[in-house]
Design an enzyme around this catalytic site. Structure first.
Site, PDB file in Angstrom:
ATOM      1  N   GLN A 166      75.636 -17.497  16.377  1.00 49.36           N
ATOM      2  CA  GLN A 166      74.509 -17.740  15.458  1.00 49.36           C
ATOM      3  C   GLN A 166      74.202 -16.237  14.728  1.00 49.36           C
ATOM      4  O   GLN A 166      74.000 -16.288  13.568  1.00 49.36           O
ATOM      5  CB  GLN A 166      73.195 -18.244  16.101  1.00 49.36           C
ATOM      6  N   CYS A 191      66.083 -21.544  16.742  1.00 51.53           N
ATOM      7  CA  CYS A 191      64.778 -22.163  17.468  1.00 51.53           C
ATOM      8  C   CYS A 191      64.013 -21.480  18.176  1.00 51.53           C
ATOM      9  O   CYS A 191      62.969 -21.580  18.506  1.00 51.53           O
ATOM     10  CB  CYS A 191      65.350 -23.381  18.155  1.00 51.53           C
ATOM     11  N   GLY A 249      70.608 -35.525  15.180  1.00 51.52           N
ATOM     12  CA  GLY A 249      71.243 -34.447  14.333  1.00 51.52           C
ATOM     13  C   GLY A 249      72.640 -34.775  14.940  1.00 51.52           C
ATOM     14  O   GLY A 249      73.210 -35.444  15.817  1.00 51.52           O
TER      15      GLY A 249
END
Length: 419
Positions: free
Chosen positions: A120, A50, A189
């Site tokens: 990530q 993001c 989510g």
């Protein structure tokens, strides 16, 4: 050959630009293939979160490769190349190694020292490996960054009192509502960020949670962990009127919550205020929702003030972490240079041995033919010396003709000759 890190992040681009340059898991395979198809690029890893989209490459020509990647990004995401270049940063070689180490350690994150980016980064690396986009150089660089991140977290306080965008969102909610125990929350989510949001809300005393997700099974799994309710994304219109807090973080490419949907929910709530945080990039909540009275809508960019408060407590640790990264980056470059030298030494030795073997075979045949051993030995020594020295001699002359004045000095050092 060069290592490159090309990208945008929360420091160089607004959320409007970042959401346009993001990559979804479904498009990652095609994107990696497209980068590898660019001339001169041999390896690639794409990181998309993001707060950042970054492309790591191993290439023949750093300038040409960076121009090609920026052009490809602008075409792929239908952006004006000039506009994109204003937000793009390019790091090469030592700077690229230092940058990825800072990213892995959480020093380049919106929340200083946040731990999620390392996971990530590891996921992006694993995906690139799965699609055969990683070779020895990027493998070496990424493994190096993982080790540096571990060293930073072990030897500094950068990870103490861990914070995240999720924590910042919940901290902001406590500024809007004096007691979260009296509130109801709708979480949209079911990924890692929403998991963290749910944990932080529980810690603040909020017990009435609903989790909405594209797949009900995943929503139920997360809801069960927090004794919450589960529903589908299609149930959001019915759930919104009951929600005092709405926090959304999905991978949807289109908004899930529109202005009209929120307007209808406010009427049913009799305009009781709603606190909304859109952590997703691209955004899950239409920006026009912020225009509605009784709605407090925040995006990831709006969380900066909360995050800055937490950043101050980690700045001393960050200074120590930067020192570690600088030292480890220097070691990495030295190791690369040593490995490059070892490869060159191996080639030189193989060539010398090939000359030796060829001349020895000639000498053996001459001896078998009855030639004088002393003459054969002299000829052998003469031939080996001439063939070993021919290439360096020609190269040295050419270097001087091309104006490389220090070539002789390097040649003498190479042959360990002290004049």
């Amino acid at each position: 050959m060069s290592l490159l890190a090309i990208g945008i992040n929360h420091n160089t681009a607004s959320v409007e630009v970042r959401e346009k340059v993001s990559f979804t898991p479904e498009t990652m395979s095609e994107a990696l293939k497209a980068v590898l198809d660019l001339p001169g690029i041999h390896e690639s890893v794409i990181l998309s979160t993001c707060n950042r989209s970054e492309i790591y490459c191993y290439t023949d020509d750093q300038l040409k490769a960076s121009e090609q990647v920026v052009h490809w990004l602008s075409e792929l995401h239908h952006l004006d190349p000039k506009e994109l270049r204003e937000s793009i940063y390019v790091h090469a070689d030592e700077q690229a190694v230092s940058h990825i180490s800072q990213v892995a350690s959480g020093l380049d994150s919106m929340v200083l020292g946040e731990p999620q980016i390392l996971g990530q980064l590891k996921s992006a690396y694993a995906v690139a490996q799965e699609h055969h986009a990683v070779g020895s150089m990027l493998n070496y660089m990424f493994q190096h960054s993982f080790k540096v991140a571990k060293k930073v977290r072990t030897e500094t306080a950068i990870g103490e009192n861990a914070v995240s965008v999720a924590f910042a969102a919940v901290s902001l909610a406590t500024r809007i509502f004096s007691d979260l125990a009296d509130c109801r929350a709708l979480l949209v989510g079911a990924g890692e960020t929403i998991d963290l949001v749910a944990r932080h809300l529980r810690e603040k005393g909020l017990t009435q949670l609903t989790v909405a997700n594209r797949t009900l099974a995943r929503a139920e799994t997360l809801a069960k962990e927090f004794n919450a309710r589960a529903c589908l994304l299609s149930d959001i219109p019915a759930e919104l009127p009951n929600a005092d807090i709405v926090i959304s973080s999905t991978a949807s490419q289109l908004p899930l919550i529109g202005k009209g949907m929120v307007e209808r929910a406010l009427k049913r709530r009799k305009h009781k205020p709603v606190f909304m945080v859109d952590i997703a990039v691209p955004r899950d909540i239409e920006s026009e929702v912020a225009d509605l009275q009784d709605v407090f809508l925040y995006t990831v960019d709006d969380l900066r003030s909360v995050i800055e408060d937490n950043r101050r407590t980690r700045e001393k640790a960050a200074v120590a972490a930067q020192s570690i990264i600088a030292e480890q980056t220097e070691n990495f470059i030295h190791n690369i240079q040593a490995r490059t030298a070892s490869d060159a030494i191996k080639v030189i030795r193989n060539r010398a041995n090939a000359i030796k073997d060829a001349e020895l075979e000639k000498a053996t045949r001459a001896l078998a033919a009855g030639q004088n051993p002393e003459d054969v030995a002299k000829q052998l020594a003469h031939n080996i010396t001439n063939k070993l020295m021919h290439g360096p001699t020609v190269a040295l002359r050419n270097a001087h003709q091309q104006g490389e004045e220090d070539a002789s000095e390097w040649a003498l050092r190479l042959f360990d000759i002290d004049t």
